[in-house]
Motif scaffolding. Sequence first.
Motif, PDB file in Angstrom:
ATOM      1  N   GLU A  55       0.851  -1.191   0.000  1.00 31.51           N
ATOM      2  CA  GLU A  55       0.000   0.000   0.000  1.00 31.51           C
ATOM      3  C   GLU A  55       0.888   1.243   0.000  1.00 31.51           C
ATOM      4  OE1 GLU A  55      -2.854   0.083   3.175  1.00 31.51           O
ATOM      5  OE2 GLU A  55      -3.333  -2.053   2.982  1.00 31.51           O
ATOM      6  N   ARG A  56       0.465   2.268  -0.732  1.00 28.53           N
ATOM      7  CA  ARG A  56       1.164   3.546  -0.753  1.00 28.53           C
ATOM      8  C   ARG A  56       0.296   4.665  -0.185  1.00 28.53           C
ATOM      9  NH1 ARG A  56       5.601   3.757  -4.921  1.00 28.53           N
ATOM     10  NH2 ARG A  56       5.921   1.596  -5.582  1.00 28.53           N
ATOM     11  N   GLU A  57      -0.988   4.526  -0.312  1.00 29.09           N
ATOM     12  CA  GLU A  57      -1.944   5.502   0.204  1.00 29.09           C
ATOM     13  C   GLU A  57      -2.965   4.800   1.082  1.00 29.09           C
ATOM     14  OE1 GLU A  57      -1.684   8.625  -0.092  1.00 29.09           O
ATOM     15  OE2 GLU A  57      -0.117   8.754  -1.614  1.00 29.09           O
ATOM     16  N   PRO A  58      -3.406   5.416   2.168  1.00 28.67           N
ATOM     17  CA  PRO A  58      -2.942   6.725   2.656  1.00 28.67           C
ATOM     18  C   PRO A  58      -1.556   6.680   3.280  1.00 28.67           C
ATOM     19  CG  PRO A  58      -4.459   5.790   4.220  1.00 28.67           C
ATOM     20  CD  PRO A  58      -4.447   4.863   3.053  1.00 28.67           C
ATOM     21  N   LYS A  59      -1.098   5.461   3.598  1.00 23.27           N
ATOM     22  CA  LYS A  59       0.231   5.323   4.179  1.00 23.27           C
ATOM     23  C   LYS A  59       0.945   4.122   3.570  1.00 23.27           C
ATOM     24  CE  LYS A  59      -0.943   7.503   8.589  1.00 23.27           C
ATOM     25  NZ  LYS A  59      -1.011   7.385  10.061  1.00 23.27           N
TER      26      LYS A  59
ATOM     27  N   VAL B 108       4.252  -3.837   8.323  1.00 21.43           N
ATOM     28  CA  VAL B 108       4.903  -2.642   8.851  1.00 21.43           C
ATOM     29  C   VAL B 108       4.274  -1.419   8.191  1.00 21.43           C
ATOM     30  CG1 VAL B 108       7.077  -1.400   9.110  1.00 21.43           C
ATOM     31  CG2 VAL B 108       7.056  -3.900   9.226  1.00 21.43           C
ATOM     32  N   THR B 109       3.655  -0.546   9.000  1.00 19.98           N
ATOM     33  CA  THR B 109       3.014   0.670   8.504  1.00 19.98           C
ATOM     34  C   THR B 109       3.880   1.867   8.856  1.00 19.98           C
ATOM     35  OG1 THR B 109       0.820  -0.296   8.827  1.00 19.98           O
ATOM     36  CG2 THR B 109       0.938   2.093   8.569  1.00 19.98           C
TER      37      THR B 109
ATOM     38  N   LEU C  69       9.401   6.476  -3.131  1.00 15.70           N
ATOM     39  CA  LEU C  69       9.247   5.027  -3.285  1.00 15.70           C
ATOM     40  C   LEU C  69       9.581   4.546  -4.693  1.00 15.70           C
ATOM     41  CD1 LEU C  69       5.991   4.399  -1.203  1.00 15.70           C
ATOM     42  CD2 LEU C  69       8.382   4.301  -0.485  1.00 15.70           C
ATOM     43  N   ASP C  70       9.676   5.462  -5.636  1.00 16.29           N
ATOM     44  CA  ASP C  70      10.076   5.110  -6.993  1.00 16.29           C
ATOM     45  C   ASP C  70      11.605   5.105  -7.059  1.00 16.29           C
ATOM     46  OD1 ASP C  70      10.990   6.052  -9.862  1.00 16.29           O
ATOM     47  OD2 ASP C  70       9.012   5.132 -10.120  1.00 16.29           O
TER      48      ASP C  70
ATOM     49  N   PRO D  16       6.474   8.136   4.078  1.00 17.28           N
ATOM     50  CA  PRO D  16       7.128   7.210   3.142  1.00 17.28           C
ATOM     51  C   PRO D  16       8.625   7.072   3.411  1.00 17.28           C
ATOM     52  CG  PRO D  16       5.673   8.720   1.973  1.00 17.28           C
ATOM     53  CD  PRO D  16       5.766   9.223   3.376  1.00 17.28           C
ATOM     54  N   TYR D  17       9.118   5.846   3.156  1.00 19.44           N
ATOM     55  CA  TYR D  17      10.542   5.568   3.350  1.00 19.44           C
ATOM     56  C   TYR D  17      11.022   4.640   2.240  1.00 19.44           C
ATOM     57  CZ  TYR D  17      14.938   4.419   5.695  1.00 19.44           C
ATOM     58  OH  TYR D  17      16.258   4.256   5.997  1.00 19.44           O
TER      59      TYR D  17
END
Length: 821
Positions: free
Chosen positions: A118-122, A185-186, A751-752, A190-191
Amino acid sequence: MSHVGVPRGTVRKRRTLALLTTGVLTIPVLAGCSSGDEETPRGVAQDIAPTARQAVADGSTVNWAIDALPATFNAFQADADSATARVTEALLPTLFPMDKAGQPRLNPDYLESAKVIEREPKQVVLYKLNQQAVWSDGREIGAPDFVAQWRALRGKDSAFWTARNSGYERIEKIERGADDLQVRVTFSKPYGDWRSLFSPLYPKEITGSPETFNDGARTTLKNTAGPFVLRGVSKADGTVTLARNPRWWGDKAKLDTLVFRAVAPKDRTKALTDGTVDVADIDPSTADRITLARRDRGGNGQPLTHGPGADVSPAAALYSYAVAHGSDEKAAEAEQAARAKSRKAVLAYAAEQKALRDFAVRKSLEPAYTQLALNGESGPLADDRVRRAVARALDREELARTVLGPLGLPAKPLGSHLALAGQPGYADGSGALGEQNEKEARALLADAGWTRGGALQQPKDTKAGSEAEKKGEEEGEEGADADTGEEKKTTGGAEKEESAEKKDAEKTDKDAEKADKDADKAAEGAEKDEGKADKASRDEEDSVASRDEGLYIVGEDDKPAAHAPATTGTSAVPALAPARHAAFQSAALLRQAAAVLGEDGAVAARDKQPGGAAGAYAPAGTPAPAPAAAKGQLGKDGKALTLRFVLPSGPGSQSLRTVGDKIAAMLEKIGIGTEITKVPDESYFKDHIASGVYDLALYSWPVSAYPATDGRPIYAKPEPATDGSLLVEQNYTRVGTDHIDQLFDRAAGELDEKAARDLMKQADARIWAAAGSIPLYQRPQLVAVDKKLANVGAFGFAAPRYQDIGFKNRQAAGSSADRKK
């Protein structure tokens, strides 16, 4: 090789180091500029005698040399070092080890998969664990281990003595997935470097409380999950012994035991010939001896052409024989004793050479590089024009050839601070600073107010212009300790031809604008080499002789020690606990690749030269440094442009001293003098680099697969503390900008992967343009290995697969225990 110049105490292990050291801190098959469709230049391949597992025998023991026993087995503590990294790699899970190209690769021994779901919302990362993965006590590896490590390292509980929390502070929560083998892991933000987390992974029994984290893992690891378990530590023998893990679910370890043995770098040759170790990092001199030993194998009993006595001419041998058997009994007795001593040395050397035939030298380049650091906090180098002038005076190709050429390794200068040749993120960003050009370097200095004859001018009020003038710093003096063994050499410019500084200075403003534009171009990977400027031929012997004029050694004459200029405001600069990759620094420093051209530090007799009263700073007969004006050195307001150049003095850092001398000669050509100070290896980093007591210095940094995380503290802009000092993290050059920090932050949250690499290329170009750190060359890696061993040697980027190391079939009996001399 132990690397002097790789900062110790860098806790983030750089996912493998060093420098560590000593770096090494490592590199060049570096190629030039990049374009939109750039090709990643190829790196140097690892050299480990790769052998299929079925061709490797089961059983036996391998002894592996390390610099010292690990200070701790907790890799996240500030005193973790290269030995900590080496041992924990064989004992604990690494989820994404580095591959041969310097990229993180999923480790199937521990993970079935790991990806961003998942990228959104987190951002959410889901780890699916190998269902066979268990700790050595039989408990499954699972979410509780991840949770305990996150809580220990996130930085919210000061009871945990951690050196760094990068990445862990971005995690919002960790929870069990659909079953016990899934970990969710949330992240709160972004990391992109999430693969760097949880490596090594410790069991919850260690990370679950401050007591066990701080003290429980310092001297032992009772619960592990690697191909080996910790059998014991012997301080008396200087050994850490690992044994095959009976609960290991992956490929069975080929060795019964693996012994890490503390052997100082200076004792490595003896340890090899005695059969004490089978694997050891070595310096070029030991590598040469091994090469000669193998070459002499078919000598048919002929005397060796190297070693003790090899340089004795027939005439000298005949004379010695005549004296030893002559009528002068006293002279004969003395000569016979000398001949006996020489004969003993020859026999001992021949025996050592015979033993060294059992070894091979495996060589590659370490994931670390050596740089010239320019301290920009105060003094002349606080002016970016002076820093850029220094950088543009350097012939980096010549410096790379000096170290790597004699070793048969590619000798191209490094073009990036954040990636190495062979890594996907590598691009040459040096165009942002510009190529070597002595004329433009002089113009930059003239624009900054440094001119010939300026050292004789009376100080006068000047309008604020340069960064140094804006600072308004005051120059002081500090005494040099007479008992530290520091050697100092003062050099002044010997340039005879008059340069048109005034005319060249008019070009400098345009040059500055061009540097900024070049930075943007380099960041996008579109700049190309503009062609190399014709280089003036150099008379090296004359240059060295000029720099040797006035050499003195503090403390060797019964006179008061000379005073060296000090940089104000640096003596009490606090350095934050460095990232884990710097934790290996000082130890790694001692393995710095030493070039064949090394010096022994001895002071030779010198002819008297004009320029000062004999014996003013040294024993009678040795002249003091000539006045700057007499040597054509630049100056301003009555002060000569002289930079303090600090170098290590130990036997493992010959290459650094050789490179330092060459840099001094290059700076001399543009009118910059250097005062070379040689200090003990053990104090080099702590008392000079980290403390900011230097203008120029050579040391190494490792490079990892995670530049946005691991590179940021090295190049972050220093922040003022409440007491007026600077908080520098690991940026010991004290040079940084807000823009560079912003690029690192954006890359860390991207993340890209391609977008993150582009941001890092932009950051690298800006670092080049700031001219605080000038990468020179990737550090060489030389490893002596029993020639019957497989899958071990110079690993380059890649992490070792300890379970594959062993003796080749039909030769496994040749372990060190059977080979003792």
